[in-house]
Write a protein that holds these residues in place. Sequence first.
Motif, PDB file in Angstrom:
ATOM      1  N   GLY A 114       9.575  -9.780   5.915  1.00 49.87           N
ATOM      2  CA  GLY A 114       9.286  -8.668   6.809  1.00 49.87           C
ATOM      3  C   GLY A 114       8.672  -7.495   6.081  1.00 49.87           C
ATOM      4  O   GLY A 114       8.643  -7.445   4.837  1.00 49.87           O
ATOM      5  N   LEU A 115       8.167  -6.541   6.848  1.00 46.72           N
ATOM      6  CA  LEU A 115       7.510  -5.348   6.328  1.00 46.72           C
ATOM      7  C   LEU A 115       8.391  -4.125   6.543  1.00 46.72           C
ATOM      8  O   LEU A 115       9.062  -4.009   7.567  1.00 46.72           O
ATOM      9  CB  LEU A 115       6.177  -5.129   7.049  1.00 46.72           C
ATOM     10  N   ARG A 116       8.402  -3.215   5.600  1.00 48.30           N
ATOM     11  CA  ARG A 116       9.069  -1.938   5.785  1.00 48.30           C
ATOM     12  C   ARG A 116       8.439  -0.902   4.861  1.00 48.30           C
ATOM     13  O   ARG A 116       7.684  -1.239   3.951  1.00 48.30           O
ATOM     14  CB  ARG A 116      10.562  -2.035   5.518  1.00 48.30           C
ATOM     15  N   ARG A 117       8.731   0.360   5.106  1.00 42.25           N
ATOM     16  CA  ARG A 117       8.254   1.433   4.251  1.00 42.25           C
ATOM     17  C   ARG A 117       9.446   2.193   3.684  1.00 42.25           C
ATOM     18  O   ARG A 117      10.483   2.312   4.345  1.00 42.25           O
ATOM     19  CB  ARG A 117       7.341   2.377   5.037  1.00 42.25           C
ATOM     20  N   VAL A 118       9.311   2.644   2.471  1.00 43.55           N
ATOM     21  CA  VAL A 118      10.369   3.416   1.834  1.00 43.55           C
ATOM     22  C   VAL A 118       9.772   4.723   1.335  1.00 43.55           C
ATOM     23  O   VAL A 118       8.581   4.808   1.011  1.00 43.55           O
ATOM     24  CB  VAL A 118      11.022   2.652   0.658  1.00 43.55           C
ATOM     25  N   ILE A 131       0.844  -1.187   0.000  1.00 40.41           N
ATOM     26  CA  ILE A 131       0.000   0.000   0.000  1.00 40.41           C
ATOM     27  C   ILE A 131       0.884   1.243   0.000  1.00 40.41           C
ATOM     28  O   ILE A 131       2.045   1.195   0.390  1.00 40.41           O
ATOM     29  CB  ILE A 131      -0.937   0.044   1.228  1.00 40.41           C
ATOM     30  N   THR A 132       0.316   2.350  -0.441  1.00 37.95           N
ATOM     31  CA  THR A 132       0.979   3.645  -0.369  1.00 37.95           C
ATOM     32  C   THR A 132       0.300   4.467   0.721  1.00 37.95           C
ATOM     33  O   THR A 132      -0.933   4.498   0.794  1.00 37.95           O
ATOM     34  CB  THR A 132       0.876   4.382  -1.713  1.00 37.95           C
ATOM     35  N   ILE A 133       1.086   5.111   1.580  1.00 37.78           N
ATOM     36  CA  ILE A 133       0.534   5.920   2.659  1.00 37.78           C
ATOM     37  C   ILE A 133       1.157   7.309   2.633  1.00 37.78           C
ATOM     38  O   ILE A 133       2.236   7.508   2.054  1.00 37.78           O
ATOM     39  CB  ILE A 133       0.775   5.264   4.042  1.00 37.78           C
ATOM     40  N   THR A 137       4.735  10.635  -0.546  1.00 40.29           N
ATOM     41  CA  THR A 137       4.137   9.420   0.005  1.00 40.29           C
ATOM     42  C   THR A 137       5.215   8.386   0.263  1.00 40.29           C
ATOM     43  O   THR A 137       6.335   8.477  -0.241  1.00 40.29           O
ATOM     44  CB  THR A 137       3.102   8.815  -0.974  1.00 40.29           C
ATOM     45  N   ASP A 138       4.862   7.387   1.042  1.00 39.24           N
ATOM     46  CA  ASP A 138       5.745   6.256   1.309  1.00 39.24           C
ATOM     47  C   ASP A 138       5.099   4.983   0.777  1.00 39.24           C
ATOM     48  O   ASP A 138       3.871   4.842   0.778  1.00 39.24           O
ATOM     49  CB  ASP A 138       6.003   6.091   2.809  1.00 39.24           C
ATOM     50  N   LEU A 139       5.940   4.052   0.333  1.00 40.33           N
ATOM     51  CA  LEU A 139       5.472   2.760  -0.161  1.00 40.33           C
ATOM     52  C   LEU A 139       5.780   1.697   0.881  1.00 40.33           C
ATOM     53  O   LEU A 139       6.914   1.596   1.354  1.00 40.33           O
ATOM     54  CB  LEU A 139       6.171   2.413  -1.479  1.00 40.33           C
TER      55      LEU A 139
END
Length: 317
Positions: A234-238, A145-147, A246-248
Amino acid sequence: MSERWQLVFLLRQDRRYKLQDEYQRRCDKTGSDSRLGRLGCSQCLTTHAPWHFSASQPCPDTSPKTRICTGLEGLVGLYEHFSWSAECLWRGACVLEGVQLRCTFEHSLDARGNIYYSLMMPLLNPFLHYLGKGTIEMRRAFPLITIKDGEVTTHQALSNALHTLNGYICPHLRTGSLELFDGQILTAECTGSTAIGGLYPNPCCYDGLGESLSIGGCISWSECRSPNCITRYGLRRVQWSTSPKTDLVLFEVIRTMLSGPTHASWQAQVVRGGSEEEDAIEVNKRRRNKPADCGAQVWACRGLFCAGRYKSRIIEA
């Protein structure tokens, strides 16, 4: 493939052919009651312990010229529409040390169906890396998702995205599996840890997808609970270069197979059929559709990376 890698590939392939010829000559000179006659593997080009063969293999009716060990009796899937026969994967390990193969299909859709621009697509595609000594790494980065910049990821949003995506992780897990994170509260926020070697003090701030797979970093890793399956995820945001900013959120996977077909980590990744009837149907279907240069005995390859086509698909390490 560059001229240098083409030469390296041809030299290794020629060496492989010579080893195969030598193995065949040894078989011709050795009786069926010898260790080679009873326990020789035609793809590993050596003898194994009896427990490395299925029940029908180490017997007088089978030949060491065609016999294969259990680690080669099946297929290895990288993701939903892409797999190799274990034999072809092993052949690649023998001749392609130090190179990478990358899928050329589209993998830029997130759980909501959004498409990321084509320049980033290769970074989101699954790839395989032959590291040498029979060690193979398979990596994949799923966009979720994009946040908005500064917005905190929530357990519910991440859980829904993983369930909707339902992507292939390893033979034992999909992103929608209930046991994926063992009931943990999901987050893609930075853990504050330092990357290995201190090269990138905060790798989640960069859009170099897959960096945390190779250098550690601030991602919080979980592992497949199946015995001997060396799979981390694992999960991470970039940070994403968009306006407004925005972050992905990514779900990243790295799978490792060690030391070749007799190793437990290799056999944990090999998929075999459920019943003899199902095996026969699937084998016949794959054999009818396999490339002419695929010499696999049990399963034929699915996808574009059959070992006979490696030369046009190599990305230099």
